[in-house]
Write an enzyme that holds these catalytic residues in place. Structure first.
Site, PDB file in Angstrom:
ATOM      1  N   ASN A  61       0.766  -1.298   0.105  1.00 34.43           N
ATOM      2  CA  ASN A  61       0.046  -0.058  -0.121  1.00 34.43           C
ATOM      3  C   ASN A  61       0.759   1.319  -0.104  1.00 34.43           C
ATOM      4  OD1 ASN A  61       0.590  -0.997   2.757  1.00 34.43           O
ATOM      5  ND2 ASN A  61      -0.876   0.565   3.607  1.00 34.43           N
ATOM      6  N   GLU A  63       0.463   5.230   0.485  1.00 36.06           N
ATOM      7  CA  GLU A  63      -0.654   6.317   0.967  1.00 36.06           C
ATOM      8  C   GLU A  63      -0.094   7.540   0.460  1.00 36.06           C
ATOM      9  OE1 GLU A  63      -0.844   5.634   5.230  1.00 36.06           O
ATOM     10  OE2 GLU A  63      -2.203   3.866   4.904  1.00 36.06           O
ATOM     11  N   CYS A  72      -4.292   0.782  -2.469  1.00 32.80           N
ATOM     12  CA  CYS A  72      -3.925  -0.600  -1.400  1.00 32.80           C
ATOM     13  C   CYS A  72      -2.752  -1.435  -2.380  1.00 32.80           C
ATOM     14  CB  CYS A  72      -5.256  -1.365  -1.556  1.00 32.80           C
ATOM     15  SG  CYS A  72      -6.572  -0.654  -0.545  1.00 32.80           S
ATOM     16  N   GLU A  74      -3.184  -4.632  -2.709  1.00 25.44           N
ATOM     17  CA  GLU A  74      -3.602  -5.604  -3.874  1.00 25.44           C
ATOM     18  C   GLU A  74      -3.590  -4.829  -5.409  1.00 25.44           C
ATOM     19  OE1 GLU A  74      -4.671  -4.884  -0.813  1.00 25.44           O
ATOM     20  OE2 GLU A  74      -5.819  -6.659  -0.172  1.00 25.44           O
ATOM     21  N   CYS A 112     -10.174  -5.148   0.468  1.00 25.18           N
ATOM     22  CA  CYS A 112     -11.195  -4.084   0.253  1.00 25.18           C
ATOM     23  C   CYS A 112     -12.120  -4.457  -1.011  1.00 25.18           C
ATOM     24  CB  CYS A 112     -10.808  -2.686   0.552  1.00 25.18           C
ATOM     25  SG  CYS A 112     -10.231  -2.015  -1.228  1.00 25.18           S
ATOM     26  N   CYS A 115     -10.608  -3.366  -4.192  1.00 28.65           N
ATOM     27  CA  CYS A 115      -9.632  -4.421  -4.669  1.00 28.65           C
ATOM     28  C   CYS A 115      -9.882  -5.653  -5.228  1.00 28.65           C
ATOM     29  CB  CYS A 115      -8.382  -4.519  -3.782  1.00 28.65           C
ATOM     30  SG  CYS A 115      -7.390  -3.232  -3.194  1.00 28.65           S
TER      31      CYS A 115
HETATM   32  N1  THU Z   1      -5.228  -1.404   2.717  1.00 28.23           N
HETATM   33  C1  THU Z   1      -4.497  -2.250   1.718  1.00 28.23           C
HETATM   34  O1  THU Z   1      -3.501  -2.204   1.224  1.00 28.23           O
HETATM   35  N2  THU Z   1      -5.463  -3.407   1.358  1.00 28.23           N
HETATM   36  C2  THU Z   1      -6.348  -3.863   1.955  1.00 28.23           C
HETATM   37  O2  THU Z   1      -6.787  -4.979   1.594  1.00 28.23           O
HETATM   38  C3  THU Z   1      -7.020  -3.026   2.898  1.00 28.23           C
HETATM   39  C4  THU Z   1      -6.436  -1.720   3.319  1.00 28.23           C
HETATM   40  C5  THU Z   1      -4.612  -0.450   2.962  1.00 28.23           C
HETATM   41  C6  THU Z   1      -5.097   1.053   2.836  1.00 28.23           C
HETATM   42  C7  THU Z   1      -4.422   1.876   3.650  1.00 28.23           C
HETATM   43  O3  THU Z   1      -3.120   2.306   3.137  1.00 28.23           O
HETATM   44  C8  THU Z   1      -4.368   1.102   5.000  1.00 28.23           C
HETATM   45  O4  THU Z   1      -4.515  -0.409   4.456  1.00 28.23           O
HETATM   46  C9  THU Z   1      -5.215   1.424   6.011  1.00 28.23           C
HETATM   47  O5  THU Z   1      -6.565   1.342   5.504  1.00 28.23           O
END
Ligand code: THU
Length: 157
Positions: A61, A63, A72, A74, A112, A115
């Site tokens: 991920n 940000e 994310c 994925e 999520c 994804c």
């Molecule tokens: N996140 C992911 O990378 N994958 C997921 O399946 C769920 C959430 C990340 C998004 C954000 O950077 C952090 O996790 C917190 O939500």
């Protein structure tokens, strides 16, 4: 009126119950958490995708201070795989995450909704189910396909 049930059957495995190839993919997803950029949530997620050309593509991920601009693990992995090897097809996906304490989450972290939708497209391209391994510290969930994570998905237009 008819009532329909949609059920998800998954396997919960101890790491030693995985195949060698699956274990390597889970390790790649765990290693990818190290490359997460998550200064806002401190929740570091890694994803690894095994392609039919033998390559393993990793994502984490990423940000952004404009929060919705982040991505994310994925989606960073599947879009990178598509961009790097457009003709390769997905064979298996693994996901792992570390919580704010820096430790791998005891239970698996599930992708999520966005994804799931993004990954589904690559499963459709593959023309066969792409298993998903959701790795926690104590158990790995083996999900039979991306589609099973997204019932009644939108795939036609
Ligand atoms: N996140 C992911 O990378 N994958 C997921 O399946 C769920 C959430 C990340 C998004 C954000 O950077 C952090 O996790 C917190 O939500």
């Amino acid at each position: 009126m008819k009532e329909l049930d949609i059920t998800l059957r998954l396997q919960s495995l101890a790491p030693e119950e995985l195949s060698e190839q699956e274990r390597a993919l889970v390790h790649a997803a765990m290693a990818a958490t190290e490359r997460s950029y998550a200064p806002y949530s401190n929740f570091r997620v890694g994803a690894a995708i095994l392609l039919d050309n033998g390559e393993i593509i990793e994502g984490a991920n990423q940000e952004n201070v404009a929060y919705p601009s982040g991505t994310c693990a994925e989606r960073s992995a599947c879009f990178y795989a598509g961009a790097r090897y457009p003709d390769a097809r997905f064979k298996c996906i693994a996901v792992a995450a570390r919580g704010t304490d820096g430790k791998f989450t005891p239970l698996p972290t599930a992708p999520c909704g966005a994804c799931r939708q993004a990954l589904l497209e690559y499963e459709v391209l593959a023309g066969r189910p792409v298993p998903v391994l959701l790795a926690g510290a104590d158990a790995v969930y083996r999900i039979p396909s991306v589609a099973s994570l997204l019932p009644l998905a939108f795939t036609e237009f």
